[in-house]
Structure formats: C-alpha cells, structure tokens
Write a protein that holds these residues in place. Structure first.
Motif, PDB file in Angstrom:
ATOM      1  N   ILE A  52     -10.022  24.340  20.030  1.00 33.43           N
ATOM      2  CA  ILE A  52     -11.242  24.101  19.875  1.00 33.43           C
ATOM      3  C   ILE A  52     -12.239  24.065  21.406  1.00 33.43           C
ATOM      4  O   ILE A  52     -13.259  24.606  21.564  1.00 33.43           O
ATOM      5  N   ARG A  56     -14.835  26.290  22.847  1.00 32.70           N
ATOM      6  CA  ARG A  56     -15.929  25.470  23.428  1.00 32.70           C
ATOM      7  C   ARG A  56     -16.562  26.541  24.550  1.00 32.70           C
ATOM      8  O   ARG A  56     -17.650  26.824  24.913  1.00 32.70           O
ATOM      9  N   LYS A  76     -16.743  31.921  17.297  1.00 33.77           N
ATOM     10  CA  LYS A  76     -16.783  30.474  16.908  1.00 33.77           C
ATOM     11  C   LYS A  76     -15.353  30.217  16.345  1.00 33.77           C
ATOM     12  O   LYS A  76     -15.116  30.786  15.086  1.00 33.77           O
ATOM     13  N   ASP A  78     -14.193  26.565  15.066  1.00 34.52           N
ATOM     14  CA  ASP A  78     -14.486  25.315  14.774  1.00 34.52           C
ATOM     15  C   ASP A  78     -13.235  24.657  14.039  1.00 34.52           C
ATOM     16  O   ASP A  78     -12.323  25.153  13.562  1.00 34.52           O
ATOM     17  N   GLU A  79     -13.413  23.196  13.801  1.00 36.22           N
ATOM     18  CA  GLU A  79     -12.004  22.467  13.015  1.00 36.22           C
ATOM     19  C   GLU A  79     -11.996  23.097  11.590  1.00 36.22           C
ATOM     20  O   GLU A  79     -10.843  23.407  11.235  1.00 36.22           O
TER      21      GLU A  79
END
Length: 422
Positions: A52, A56, A76, A78-79
């Motif tokens: 992640i 970023r 993207k 993300d978690e």
C-alpha cells in the motif's frame, strides 16, 4: 524506468528463464500449484503495508503527472482492495485445474484411441497499464493453468508492481516451484514491451489490457500471437416496454457503480415511445450522482441543460461519470447504432417484451449480451472464474471473460498397440 537502448542479452535471459520454468510448471501437480497460490495469498496479506505504501507513491506521482481520474482509480490499491486481491487468489485455488482434462475422446475404426486433452499455453505475456490487480490476477491464473508469465505493467504502477512481483516470485520459491515462472520487463520501459511483442522464440501468447490505444498498438506491432481484450463502448437499450424502476436502477448501476472499468455503461439508447416516461427519472438519478449527460437533439428537447453529444462521444469509452444518450425510433435503429459504435464487449436491453429480448440476444454481436441486467456483470468473478485474465472481444480461441480454460490449448494423444494405417 525508460531505457533508450535495450539490453537484449539481459531481457532475453529473463525470457529464456521463463520458457525453461514453463516446462516445470506444465508438469506441476494441482497440489503443487495450489500450494504456491496459497503462499501468494498469505504474502499479499503479510506485506500489505509495504504494498500500500508503494501504491501511495505511485498514486502521488500519477496525480503530479496529471493521470486521468479513471486511471487513478484503477491504479489505487488500498487495504480493502488488497484483501479482495488475496481473497481472489484463494478463490482460484478452489477452481478446477483444467490441465489434463479430456475435451473429447474416441476409439477410431482402426482401433487406435484418440483423445484431445488440455495443455498449458507455455509462456503468457501481459502488457497493461495502471492496474496492479492485473499483476496478481494474470499471474495466478497463468500459474494455476501451468503457464509461466512475463509482465509489463507500465510506469504508472512501477513501485506497486515491483512489490507484487516480489510476492509472486518469493511464493513460488517457498512452494518449491521456479521463481523464474514470473518475470517482469518493467525496468526496460516501452522498449522492453516492444521486445516481448517480437519474442516468438520465448513468448507463446500475448494479452494486452488497457486503453484502446494500448491494445491497438500491441495488435499492430506484435509478432507473438495476441488475444485481444477490447475497450468497452458499452450500450444499454431501453425499449418501449422497459419498466421505469428497472430502467432507473440498471442504468445507474451500470454507469455509476464503478465508471472507470471496461464493463461500465457508456451509451444509453431509448425508444421514442418510452423517452418521456423513462428519461426524467433516469436522469434525476444519474445527475444526483454527478453524471454529465451528453445528449442528442431529441433528448435535449426534454432536458435542455444536458451537453450536446458529438460523433466522437458515441465512439468514446469515457471511463468517467459521462454518458452519451440518444432517442431511437425503433429496435432496428438501436441495433444499427450498436453495430456502428460497439466494441463488441457488452450490450444490454431492458424490456418486458420476450420477442424483443430474444431478438436482441440473437442479433447483437458482442462477447456478452444481456437482458434486464447491469453490464457490470461481465466480469470473471461474477461468471465464476475467480480472477480474470481479461475480457476478450475477438472471436478466435477465447471470447468474453477469460479464466483458466482460456489459458490452455489442446493436444491430440493417440494410443495404439502396433497399429498401422491401411
């Protein structure tokens, strides 16, 4: 990293290593391959924080470079998406291994036994952009079907993909399979991608995923056989009998649920007899979600504040909160429009007329054709394939969402007992 001069010695060594690893993968048991996939899922979770963080940095650079909103959404990781990626790997473990499956078989009049069985393709090359999930999806499906894979994931996701390739190679090694079954040419930039396109001695098939421009470039330049995954200029037709509640929900879901993907709705066609009844509620719902409506003159007579549609709009895969809308006089007109502008990805009709539904299913030429369903269902996971390699819009070898069987070919096995041909 772009390199002006390609070191063909280094890149050919990687491709040769992938080819050598493919021989071992082709003979690996289902148990061995599933153990490697289990390790991939585990390492994705163990290394989630660093993946992640790498993502970023890629997102930050993408914003600075002016990357389009749709591409940023695809980029993207993300978690939540990371967990979904690991879950998808576990779903592939549960799928049937196609390698060795008998497609057909018979005993010939001569007495010899002839069987057609599934075998891996060999080395699968993948060229894609700003989609780190594709790094895992394609690699996992390739490995489960006994193939090695060569990845070119593009500069936008460079740091994320470096972490993900590390996960894949480490998991293979920990499971006792060759790490060289996963290779990347990202560090060679576009020159590396072009070299893979020409590498007929090493790469057995090439799968591009991304923009229409990327796909066309691969199709035009490649000497390696290509399975074309097309852009999605996706249509939905509301016929005269379409129920209002269905029309509102289906159009909204197909356009808004995730606008940056290839199965999102781009063009809405409405029968003239239903336009005044359906469009106000459909537009209210779309505009409440921030959708910009590009409309023809007949639609603008009902909704003057909409944006005039252009010929370019009809042919555009927006991948954003934009939709092109037109009124047609008949199903014939709707079908003609779809034939002209469709990329043969997914097309849908909303109707309460069984004859119209069957006609639409029979006459529309696309990888997926739907009745009273959101176009967002054209997806490997929704079709029960776990992850997907891509959605093929061509007609040879594979069409539609591609799963494990589509990453195999077949060979004929003939068994005799001293038989000779008379």
């Amino acid at each position: 990293m772009e390199q002006s001069h390609l070191d063909t010695t280094v890149i050919d060594a990687r491709l040769a290593a992938a080819k050598e690893a493919s021989y071992r993968l082709a003979q690996a048991s289902t148990t061995e391959k599933d153990a490697a996939l289990d390790r991939i899922a585990a390492l994705l979770r163990e290394r989630s924080a660093q993946i992640i963080e790498a993502n970023r940095r890629d997102l930050e650079r993408g914003r600075d470079d002016g990357l389009a909103t749709g591409l940023l959404d695809r980029l993207k990781l993300d978690e939540r998406r990371g967990e979904a990626l690991a879950d998808a790997v576990l779903e592939v473990i549960a799928l049937t291994d196609p390698v060795g499956e008998t497609v057909s078989g018979r005993t010939a009049p001569s007495g010899v036994r002839i069987d057609q069985v599934r075998v891996p393709l060999g080395v699968v090359g993948a060229i894609y952009e700003a989609r780190p999930n594709v790094t895992i999806d394609i690699a996992v499906l390739a490995l489960k079907s006994g193939n090695a894979v060569v990845l070119r994931g593009g500069s936008a996701a460079e740091q994320t993909n470096r972490e993900l390739v590390g996960v894949l190679r480490d998991a293979l090694e920990q499971a006792g399979l060759p790490a060289d079954a996963v290779q990347t040419v990202d560090d060679f930039g576009r020159a590396g991608a072009r070299h893979v396109m020409q590498a007929r001695d090493y790469v057995d098939v090439l799968i591009p995923r991304g923009s229409a421009g990327l796909i066309r470039a691969v199709v035009d330049e490649a000497k390696v056989p290509v399975i074309e995954t097309g852009a999605g200029v996706v249509h939905m037709f509301l016929d005269s009998s379409a129920p209002e509640d269905w029309a509102v929900e289906l159009v909204h879901n197909a356009k808004v649920q995730r606008p940056s993907v290839c199965n999102a709705l781009e063009t809405l066609l409405v029968h003239r007899d239903a336009a005044e009844r359906l469009l106000p509620a459909v537009f209210d719902r779309l505009e409440a979600s921030g959708v910009t409506i590009h409309a023809d003159e007949r639609v603008r007579a009902l909704r003057p504040e909409t944006v005039p549609v252009t010929d370019e709009d009809w042919a555009t895969e927006h991948l954003s909160l934009d939709i092109s809308v037109g009124i047609v006089d008949s199903m014939d007109d709707a079908l003609r429009h779809i034939r002209r502008y469709s990329t043969k990805h997914t097309e849908s009709i909303v109707t309460n007329d069984l004859a119209n539904a069957e006609r639409f299913l029979n006459e529309v030429d696309a990888a997926a054709v739907m009745v009273n369903a959101s176009t967002r269902f054209t997806d490997g996971a929704e079709f029960g394939f776990g992850a997907e390699v891509g959605i093929s819009t061509q007609k040879l070898h594979a069409r539609g969402p591609m799963g494990l069987p589509e990453l195999t070919s077949t060979k004929w096995i003939v068994r005799g007992a001293g038989h000779v041909r008379s």
